[in-house]
Design a protein around this motif. Structure first.
Motif, PDB file in Angstrom:
ATOM      1  N   ILE A 196      41.784  26.506  40.539  1.00 26.58           N
ATOM      2  CA  ILE A 196      40.736  27.479  40.261  1.00 26.58           C
ATOM      3  C   ILE A 196      39.912  26.951  39.089  1.00 26.58           C
ATOM      4  O   ILE A 196      40.458  26.596  38.048  1.00 26.58           O
ATOM      5  CB  ILE A 196      41.344  28.847  39.920  1.00 26.58           C
ATOM      6  CG1 ILE A 196      42.099  29.394  41.130  1.00 26.58           C
ATOM      7  CG2 ILE A 196      40.270  29.815  39.451  1.00 26.58           C
ATOM      8  CD1 ILE A 196      42.903  30.650  40.847  1.00 26.58           C
ATOM      9  N   VAL A 197      38.595  26.893  39.266  1.00 22.87           N
ATOM     10  CA  VAL A 197      37.718  26.449  38.181  1.00 22.87           C
ATOM     11  C   VAL A 197      36.978  27.607  37.537  1.00 22.87           C
ATOM     12  O   VAL A 197      36.487  27.477  36.421  1.00 22.87           O
ATOM     13  CB  VAL A 197      36.719  25.356  38.641  1.00 22.87           C
ATOM     14  CG1 VAL A 197      37.454  24.074  39.009  1.00 22.87           C
ATOM     15  CG2 VAL A 197      35.868  25.827  39.801  1.00 22.87           C
ATOM     16  N   ALA A 198      36.895  28.754  38.242  1.00 17.63           N
ATOM     17  CA  ALA A 198      36.231  29.929  37.672  1.00 17.63           C
ATOM     18  C   ALA A 198      36.735  31.178  38.384  1.00 17.63           C
ATOM     19  O   ALA A 198      37.001  31.158  39.585  1.00 17.63           O
ATOM     20  CB  ALA A 198      34.722  29.823  37.804  1.00 17.63           C
ATOM     21  N   VAL A 199      36.840  32.256  37.623  1.00 18.29           N
ATOM     22  CA  VAL A 199      37.184  33.560  38.184  1.00 18.29           C
ATOM     23  C   VAL A 199      35.940  34.428  38.066  1.00 18.29           C
ATOM     24  O   VAL A 199      35.379  34.574  36.986  1.00 18.29           O
ATOM     25  CB  VAL A 199      38.369  34.202  37.416  1.00 18.29           C
ATOM     26  CG1 VAL A 199      38.663  35.584  37.969  1.00 18.29           C
ATOM     27  CG2 VAL A 199      39.593  33.313  37.496  1.00 18.29           C
ATOM     28  N   VAL A 200      35.519  34.975  39.196  1.00 15.35           N
ATOM     29  CA  VAL A 200      34.316  35.804  39.250  1.00 15.35           C
ATOM     30  C   VAL A 200      34.721  37.179  39.750  1.00 15.35           C
ATOM     31  O   VAL A 200      34.898  37.376  40.950  1.00 15.35           O
ATOM     32  CB  VAL A 200      33.242  35.180  40.173  1.00 15.35           C
ATOM     33  CG1 VAL A 200      31.964  35.997  40.147  1.00 15.35           C
ATOM     34  CG2 VAL A 200      32.974  33.735  39.803  1.00 15.35           C
TER      35      VAL A 200
END
Length: 190
Positions: free
Chosen positions: A44-48
């Motif tokens: 995971i590179v970003a949580v939106v």
């Protein structure tokens, strides 16, 4: 009730035995003292909000941008800057798609099929020819369709926002008419 408890107990015993057997199998493949190598499948590179952006999604988006600028790689920023910009764009797109879905906006399969046909027509192809060209380029057709669906959702969200912000209330018109600067100039209302 008694049957449920005995079934649950039996299930737990079977589950425990299966876990024990799998642990033994793992132990057999990794003798004591041997280091276990972990394979990273994706990260995971970003949580939106309630969604995530995976490294594979970022890599695919980077590859797409680099492919678009294949003839002019000097126009691209340095790799770290490009990666940051592409990630920011992915985050913004996810946020807009989430917002559109929260507002109840949807794109039907028929509308999506029409949009795919329009893309094919713009490229002077039929839909099957477009699919074949995408396969030759290494582009996943299903991912292309979902990306196009997301873009249509974002477009609808923007249209809705513009329509809401373009509405002028009667009070705003009255305030403008009462303004002394308005009386001194000519205004065309539509």
């Amino acid at each position: 009730m008694k049957t449920f408890l005995s079934f649950g107990a039996a299930f737990l015993l079977v589950l425990g035995a299966a876990l024990s057997a799998s642990a033994q199998l793992l132990g057999a493949s990794n003798p004591p003292g041997a280091q276990q190598q972990d394979a990273v499948l994706d990260r995971i590179v970003a949580v939106v909000n309630d969604d995530v952006i995976l490294q594979s999604e970022l890599n695919q988006a980077l590859a797409t941008v680099q492919h678009q600028y294949a003839g002019h790689p000097d126009q691209l920023p340095p790799p770290d800057v490009l990666q940051k910009q592409v990630l920011e764009r992915l985050i913004l797109n996810k946020l807009q798609v989430q917002r559109a879905k929260d507002k109840g906006l949807r794109v039907s399969d028929d509308e999506l099929d029409s949009a795919v046909a329009a893309v094919a027509q713009q490229n002077k192809m039929t839909v099957p020819q477009l699919q074949q060209a995408m396969a030759q380029e290494g582009v996943d057709y299903t991912a292309f369709r979902e990306n196009l669906r997301d873009q249509l959702l974002i477009q609808r969200l923007r249209q809705q926002v513009m329509q809401q912000s373009a509405q002028v209330s009667d009070a705003e018109i009255d305030n403008m008419i009462a303004n002394p600067a308005f009386k001194a100039s000519e205004v065309h209302l539509a």
